[in-house]
Design an enzyme around this catalytic site. Sequence first.
Site, mmCIF file in Angstrom:
data_model
loop_
_atom_site.group_PDB
_atom_site.id
_atom_site.type_symbol
_atom_site.label_atom_id
_atom_site.label_comp_id
_atom_site.label_asym_id
_atom_site.label_seq_id
_atom_site.Cartn_x
_atom_site.Cartn_y
_atom_site.Cartn_z
ATOM 1 N N HIS A 1 -7.982 25.652 -3.549
ATOM 2 C CA HIS A 1 -9.144 26.522 -3.802
ATOM 3 C C HIS A 1 -8.880 27.917 -3.221
ATOM 4 C CE1 HIS A 1 -12.064 23.653 -5.499
ATOM 5 N NE2 HIS A 1 -11.438 22.755 -4.770
ATOM 6 N N ASP B 1 -9.853 20.100 0.263
ATOM 7 C CA ASP B 1 -10.089 19.260 -0.910
ATOM 8 C C ASP B 1 -9.294 19.718 -2.119
ATOM 9 O OD1 ASP B 1 -11.698 21.612 -0.732
ATOM 10 O OD2 ASP B 1 -12.833 20.926 -2.476
ATOM 11 N N GLU B 2 -9.107 18.783 -2.998
ATOM 12 C CA GLU B 2 -8.646 19.048 -4.363
ATOM 13 C C GLU B 2 -7.406 19.929 -4.434
ATOM 14 O OE1 GLU B 2 -12.640 18.586 -7.015
ATOM 15 O OE2 GLU B 2 -12.415 20.517 -6.013
ATOM 16 N N ASN B 3 -6.497 19.721 -3.511
ATOM 17 C CA ASN B 3 -5.216 20.390 -3.652
ATOM 18 C C ASN B 3 -4.306 19.452 -4.426
ATOM 19 O OD1 ASN B 3 -2.735 21.628 -3.409
ATOM 20 N ND2 ASN B 3 -2.402 20.779 -1.345
#
Length: 904
Positions: A259, A322-324
């Site tokens: 992000h 998150d969400e890497n």
Amino acid sequence: MKIKRSLIVMLLCLGSGLGFSGTDSVTHDDLVLMPYPASVEIKEGKFRLNKDFTIAHEGKAHDRLFAQATRMLRRLDRKTGFFFTQEFVTPEAKAGAGLVIKTQRPGEVRFGEDESYELTVGDNQIILSAANDIGAIRGMETLLQLLKADDEGYYFPAVEINDQPRFPWRGIMIDVARHFQPIDVIKRNLDGMAAVKMNVLHLHLVDDQGFRVESKVYPQLHEKASDGKYFTQQEIKEIIRYADELGIRVYPEFDVPGHATSWLVAFPELASAPGPYSIERNSGIFDPTLNPTIEKTYEVLGNLFVEMSNLFPDPYFHIGGDENEGHHWDQNQDIQKFMKKHGIKDNHELQTYFNKRLLKVLDKQNKKMVGWDEILQPDLPKTAIIHSWRGQEGLAKAASQGYKTILSNGYYIDLMKPAYKHYLNDPIPANSTLTDEQKKNVLGGEATMWSELVTPTTIDSRIWPRTAAIAERLWSPAELRDVESMYERMGEISFLLEEHGLTHIRNRDVILRNLTQQADIEALKVLSNVVEPLKGYRRNPGGAVYKTYSPFVLFADAAIADAPDARVFNRLVTDYLNGNSEAEEGIKTWLQLWSANHEKLAPVIARSPVLWSIKDLSANLSAIAKIGLDALEGELQEGDIMSQLNSYHSALAKLEQSREQGGRTDLQVVNSIKQLVKSKAGVLAAYRAENNVTVDGDFSDWNDVTWNYFVPAKHLNWNDTCHFAIKWDKKNLYFAFKVDNSNLQALANSRDKEGLHMDDGIEFLLDTDFDRSKEWKDDDLAYHVNVLNAIIDDRGSLKNGEYNNGWNGNAKTAVKVSGTVNDPSDKDQGYQVEVAISWKEIGKAPKDELVMGIDLCVNDRDDVYQQYRYFDYMNLPVFHMPAGFAKLVLVDKNFKERTSFEQE
Ligand code: ACM
């Protein structure tokens, strides 16, 4: 035990009015308290308010106590119009004060501070006692919620309240990155949080779409990556000061290493893939990622984190994580070499390496590192706090391993789900396998306000009033789970929140007025009140329909979760279908309003091109309302029933289209109207068997049972007969049905050329909570009895009694299938299926007050998408074409005796 008793009283009194009472003494019903206190005892009497009301303090306290007590005085004055004589609440004692606040010590705005309080309202005096001013501030909010009026004026009912929070961490995360939210928005939401006793504001300051805080060390971050929309450090200090006065902590999130687009706009040299980088304008998960293998990354993050650690005094510091997905790491040869050299075997390990280095930086600043689920990797030190967004399991796993945890899964208010879902989502569910010691690791939860689809105009209506339900879940005793009571109280608290300047109610009208160019919005509001924005990520498929600069003041933005009129209507329909004929008048009134609404709204829509996309939606509401009225009022002939059903199906299909066309909302009364139509279409109500039966695969017992039956045989050209019997012996549920089909040929014809499919058969669906208007849930049960068995059986390859348990049923269902069909294109002698199951075998206990809904769908055809999706039964836009429906209402003896049920 006081707590238990007050809860029971509370639960027994659901559903009746919570408004102003007469001069009689109040009941628990009259108390619009939220979060509901741990213990409430109602006493005789009332404390009458008049203009001489004053507030005094005894003991030691932080100055915030006086600010807040004065604020409470002003709030009371605004509500009552008394023109109180007291100017400020000060440390100087005041004899004869109406409210005496007693505290022992100054409170600290820190995790774990004592927030308990005791509130005693008597005829002549109110005493609010707490260990410190923060507990007192919580108690003041309770007192404000107690204010009532009767024929003699304003008063507080006499009560004794002993209250303390269940969880010490009760927060809201506000994403100011996707859409920046200025300080005024934050402040009014802090007021809302204080009103429902929340104590943590988590600011998600950085994401792909923006870097939203001034850095004096690296000004290029806010200068290049915020479009000029960011908090100055002065504003952050003001937010923290303002929150502190309300007893609310504020802590920041700097989301890394994924992000990260906005970081890389300012620092392309920290990227894992070559730039150039520009601020992201879409929503979603993007690849730009910080490079964890170069020292410069740690230098920049280190300096920035030191700066921000000083700016935010709270000891907690969120690093996101998150969400890497690591795509840029995979593609970067230098990163791959680094991993090899250091024995780092995958991206998870690489992220843990990164996290551990940040942990050292934060340790030095005396900060505790918080991160989303993904940071939980085998090597992560136990001092890190896991913020769980992906599931309850992640939280339980982290807590069982000794990590402190915060729950946000289930509290994603941006997804526009109804409040009750959040309300029933407990950080420590009743079936938790955590030990008592491990449960202490669950600190609480945070509602998460992701801001892809909100702006300052709409954010309040996405946060409130639903977050009040989450606040209650996190503050009040776990046993408090009555959804109707919650909705009743939340509806009232919503107005109290508006008093703080929150715009969740009024901005809906602002948006609608803009859309109609200031025309009369009455008819538009009628439509708006029965729709909800598409839920989850459906409103913005692929994250690409809306850019950050798109308009967010369209029809869907005026709509809210828990469409208010739909809730009222759906409740009436449920009551009506459960036998309350008084509900019929109300249902008719709503249906008449809606059936006439399109005529009023159409000219408004015609004049407002921005509303053209909802023309079908409006027409469909009127169309299905008319169908509902016909069903209610008409002495329908069978032929009419079928044409009603058919037009109803086409109305549904139209609805499906219209929402794709751009209104981006769903009508929330479709299911109820469908239920009404079904109830008039020869549907079985229910049956309760008196005989003892067993479920053993031998149906002889059931032969003694009176079968209730229905024959919706006029449905298309099939000819099925369904018989039901049901028995509930307080321990087990026994359920049996028999289906006879003597016209399989018709079935085959109405199929496609290939005749029967593997999935042809009988599905019966047990909806244990009777919430069919909602989504299919994991605890619902679906069984499929494959009629093809009968056919194959006849050919000798399968035995009677076999059944397909490939779905979510593993119960030892007794199934007898006898078929005589061997060639659908030739002879057609039908089939018969009998099924009996016992609840015990299903392994689920029904509730004490059990109302169970069962849909029985025979010989389903493909749905409109030519797909076979069992969960769609509960989610009506996709419909099968059942040969019959049945709703079986099983009523517990103690709740409401019904020994037989008429066919409607
Ligand atoms: C998240 O929703 N990615 C924390």
